[in-house]
Structure formats: C-alpha cells, structure tokens
Design an enzyme around this catalytic site. Structure first.
Site, PDB file in Angstrom:
ATOM      1  N   ASP A 279       0.822  -1.218   0.000  1.00 59.10           N
ATOM      2  CA  ASP A 279       0.000   0.000   0.000  1.00 59.10           C
ATOM      3  C   ASP A 279       0.854   1.266   0.000  1.00 59.10           C
ATOM      4  O   ASP A 279       1.757   1.421   0.827  1.00 59.10           O
ATOM      5  CB  ASP A 279      -0.886   0.026   1.244  1.00 59.10           C
ATOM      6  CG  ASP A 279      -1.838  -1.155   1.310  1.00 59.10           C
ATOM      7  OD1 ASP A 279      -1.613  -2.136   0.588  1.00 59.10           O
ATOM      8  OD2 ASP A 279      -2.798  -1.092   2.100  1.00 59.10           O
TER       9      ASP A 279
ATOM     10  N   HIS B  37      -1.059   4.502  -0.496  1.00 58.46           N
ATOM     11  CA  HIS B  37      -2.037   5.408   0.126  1.00 58.46           C
ATOM     12  C   HIS B  37      -1.606   6.871   0.097  1.00 58.46           C
ATOM     13  O   HIS B  37      -1.595   7.558   1.123  1.00 58.46           O
ATOM     14  CB  HIS B  37      -2.332   4.962   1.553  1.00 58.46           C
ATOM     15  CG  HIS B  37      -3.330   3.834   1.643  1.00 58.46           C
ATOM     16  ND1 HIS B  37      -4.571   3.870   1.018  1.00 58.46           N
ATOM     17  CD2 HIS B  37      -3.258   2.621   2.266  1.00 58.46           C
ATOM     18  CE1 HIS B  37      -5.209   2.752   1.256  1.00 58.46           C
ATOM     19  NE2 HIS B  37      -4.439   1.973   2.005  1.00 58.46           N
TER      20      HIS B  37
ATOM     21  N   ASP C 231      -3.905  -0.210  -3.668  1.00 55.60           N
ATOM     22  CA  ASP C 231      -4.106   0.812  -2.633  1.00 55.60           C
ATOM     23  C   ASP C 231      -3.103   1.950  -2.803  1.00 55.60           C
ATOM     24  O   ASP C 231      -2.329   2.277  -1.913  1.00 55.60           O
ATOM     25  CB  ASP C 231      -4.024   0.211  -1.230  1.00 55.60           C
ATOM     26  CG  ASP C 231      -5.366  -0.355  -0.787  1.00 55.60           C
ATOM     27  OD1 ASP C 231      -6.226  -0.584  -1.653  1.00 55.60           O
ATOM     28  OD2 ASP C 231      -5.556  -0.589   0.420  1.00 55.60           O
TER      29      ASP C 231
ATOM     30  N   ASN D 172      -8.330  -2.714  -3.029  1.00 55.17           N
ATOM     31  CA  ASN D 172      -9.728  -2.472  -2.677  1.00 55.17           C
ATOM     32  C   ASN D 172     -10.070  -0.979  -2.664  1.00 55.17           C
ATOM     33  O   ASN D 172     -11.231  -0.596  -2.786  1.00 55.17           O
ATOM     34  CB  ASN D 172     -10.075  -3.110  -1.323  1.00 55.17           C
ATOM     35  CG  ASN D 172      -9.233  -2.577  -0.183  1.00 55.17           C
ATOM     36  OD1 ASN D 172      -8.016  -2.459  -0.298  1.00 55.17           O
ATOM     37  ND2 ASN D 172      -9.859  -2.261   0.927  1.00 55.17           N
ATOM     38  N   HIS D 173      -9.062  -0.102  -2.543  1.00 57.74           N
ATOM     39  CA  HIS D 173      -9.345   1.334  -2.567  1.00 57.74           C
ATOM     40  C   HIS D 173      -9.456   1.889  -3.981  1.00 57.74           C
ATOM     41  O   HIS D 173      -9.859   3.051  -4.150  1.00 57.74           O
ATOM     42  CB  HIS D 173      -8.273   2.100  -1.791  1.00 57.74           C
ATOM     43  CG  HIS D 173      -8.547   2.172  -0.323  1.00 57.74           C
ATOM     44  ND1 HIS D 173      -9.107   3.270   0.293  1.00 57.74           N
ATOM     45  CD2 HIS D 173      -8.359   1.255   0.653  1.00 57.74           C
ATOM     46  CE1 HIS D 173      -9.247   3.032   1.582  1.00 57.74           C
ATOM     47  NE2 HIS D 173      -8.794   1.820   1.836  1.00 57.74           N
TER      48      HIS D 173
ATOM     49  N   HIS E  11      -3.996  -8.129  -4.002  1.00 58.13           N
ATOM     50  CA  HIS E  11      -4.038  -7.166  -2.917  1.00 58.13           C
ATOM     51  C   HIS E  11      -4.617  -7.774  -1.651  1.00 58.13           C
ATOM     52  O   HIS E  11      -4.128  -7.511  -0.547  1.00 58.13           O
ATOM     53  CB  HIS E  11      -4.869  -5.940  -3.315  1.00 58.13           C
ATOM     54  CG  HIS E  11      -4.954  -4.936  -2.206  1.00 58.13           C
ATOM     55  ND1 HIS E  11      -3.897  -4.122  -1.883  1.00 58.13           N
ATOM     56  CD2 HIS E  11      -5.949  -4.640  -1.324  1.00 58.13           C
ATOM     57  CE1 HIS E  11      -4.237  -3.361  -0.851  1.00 58.13           C
ATOM     58  NE2 HIS E  11      -5.479  -3.654  -0.498  1.00 58.13           N
TER      59      HIS E  11
END
Length: 227
Positions: A31, A33, A65, A97-98, A149
C-alpha cells in the site's frame, strides 16, 4: 495532460489479462495510500528499472491501494502510470480495494482529485481503476506464487477463475472478485503468541482455520493456513 496520460495508461492496461504472468526477480510493493515521498524514497533506494533487454535487474509489482488517506494520491497515481508506460515490461500495477468509486468517495481521493485537477480527471481515474489487473503469478526457481491485494477466497479453485472475471466494474460485496481485493488471513488476538508456546489445539485452530465471514470488514472472508 493528466487526462492524456491516464488515457495512455488505460490503453496499455486494456491489453493486459486479469492475471499477469511474471518471472522473478521482481520487487513487490504494498500500500502507498498517497505517500508520494515514501514512494520516491523507495525508488531512490531500490533504483529504477531498465528497458535494456540484457539488464536482469528486478522490476516492480505494485499490489494496489495507491490512493486515499495520504495527501498526494494524484501524484502517486500519475507517477506510477508514467513508470508503467516507460517500463512496460518491468513495472506492473494491480488493483487494490481502494481503487474503486465507493472508497475514494469516502477516504479522500475524490476530494483531492477534484481540488487539484477537476471532476473529469477523477472519473477518468475511476475508469483506469477498472482496467487494473486483479492478480499476478510470479515464477521463480522454487515454484509459482499468486499475488493479489487481498487474499484467498472459498470461490477460488483455479487461477483461471480470476481470468474469467469481468474486472471492468465496481467490486461486489461478496464473491471471488471481492475476496481477492479484501480478504485477510486469520488474525485472532488470542493466538498472538509464538508457535512453540502454543498448545496442539491452538496450532490446529490457526493452521486448520476455514473460511469465515470477516466481521471487521463486513464484506468478505478471513481464512486460515490449511492446504
């Protein structure tokens, strides 16, 4: 220019399957982010890939992500797709998932994107997310490794089933598509002790765990480590 770059990435990704077949050596990156400066530090430490055929230096597989939470999600995405287009054989991006409409609306990416580039760029990013591959199989001298992921799914019996999914959509609330983006290994606090200190029953519970609803996330499964 942002729209042009995203469109170039969509064209590239549209030719890729749901499951990438890659060969080691390759670096796996989790990730991001929106942490652009962490991304820059990592690349400075590990180095950029090369398009020279004789160069056997590792490429990169980013596991999703990329956006939300951090302040520089747009910069992370634009830089990563630039890397992917510059080094198409060495830089690969998977969907997390984001990378969807619902989470980016609630966790900051939409607001950031609209503020910096406008709503059309946000919607074009959403389209790009739908073209990201869902998993990869990496082959090395020891065997094959499935990368995604999230994790495993009770609906996954063969990797070909991932290739058969229609990825160009929002992830559903359950099923294989959901699980490979969301599911987690079992993480029961009562078993947060070294294996050598566990009883036989505790070890059997952890290693033999079956798929169970993931009540923490509310939309997928947790799983143990049984074969």
């Amino acid at each position: 220019e942002a729209l042009w770059l995203i469109d170039q990435a969509i064209t590239h990704l549209s030719m890729e399957p749901n499951v990438l077949n890659l060969v080691a050596p390759i670096r796996l990156v989790g990730d991001m982010h929106g942490q652009f400066f962490d991304l820059m530090s990592m690349l400075e430490m590990c180095g950029l890939p090369s398009n020279v055929e004789s160069d056997v230096s590792p490429g990169y597989l980013f596991l999703g992500d990329y956006v939300d939470r951090g302040e520089y999600s747009c910069e992370v995405m634009l830089y990563l797709i630039s890397l992917m287009l510059t080094f198409p054989e060495k830089v690969h991006l998977l969907r997390g998932n984001h990378e969807c409409r619902s989470l980016t609306t609630h966790f900051g990416f939409k607001e950031e994107c609209v503020r910096k580039y406008g709503l059309p760029v946000y919607f074009r990013f959403i389209k790009l997310f739908q073209y990201l591959p869902l998993s990869a199989v990496i082959t090395n001298t020891c065997g094959k490794y499935l990368c995604c992921h999230g994790g495993l799914s009770p609906d996954l019996h063969n990797v070909k089933e991932i290739d058969d999914l229609n990825r160009k959509d929002e992830p559903p609330m359950n099923g294989l598509f959901c699980d490979i983006l969301w599911s987690d290994p079992t993480d029961d606090p009562q078993y947060g002790i070294p294996p050598k200190e566990m009883t036989a029953q505790q070890i059997d519970t952890v290693l033999g765990g079956q798929f169970v609803p993931n009540h923490l996330r509310g939309c997928n499964v947790s799983y143990g480590y049984a074969e």
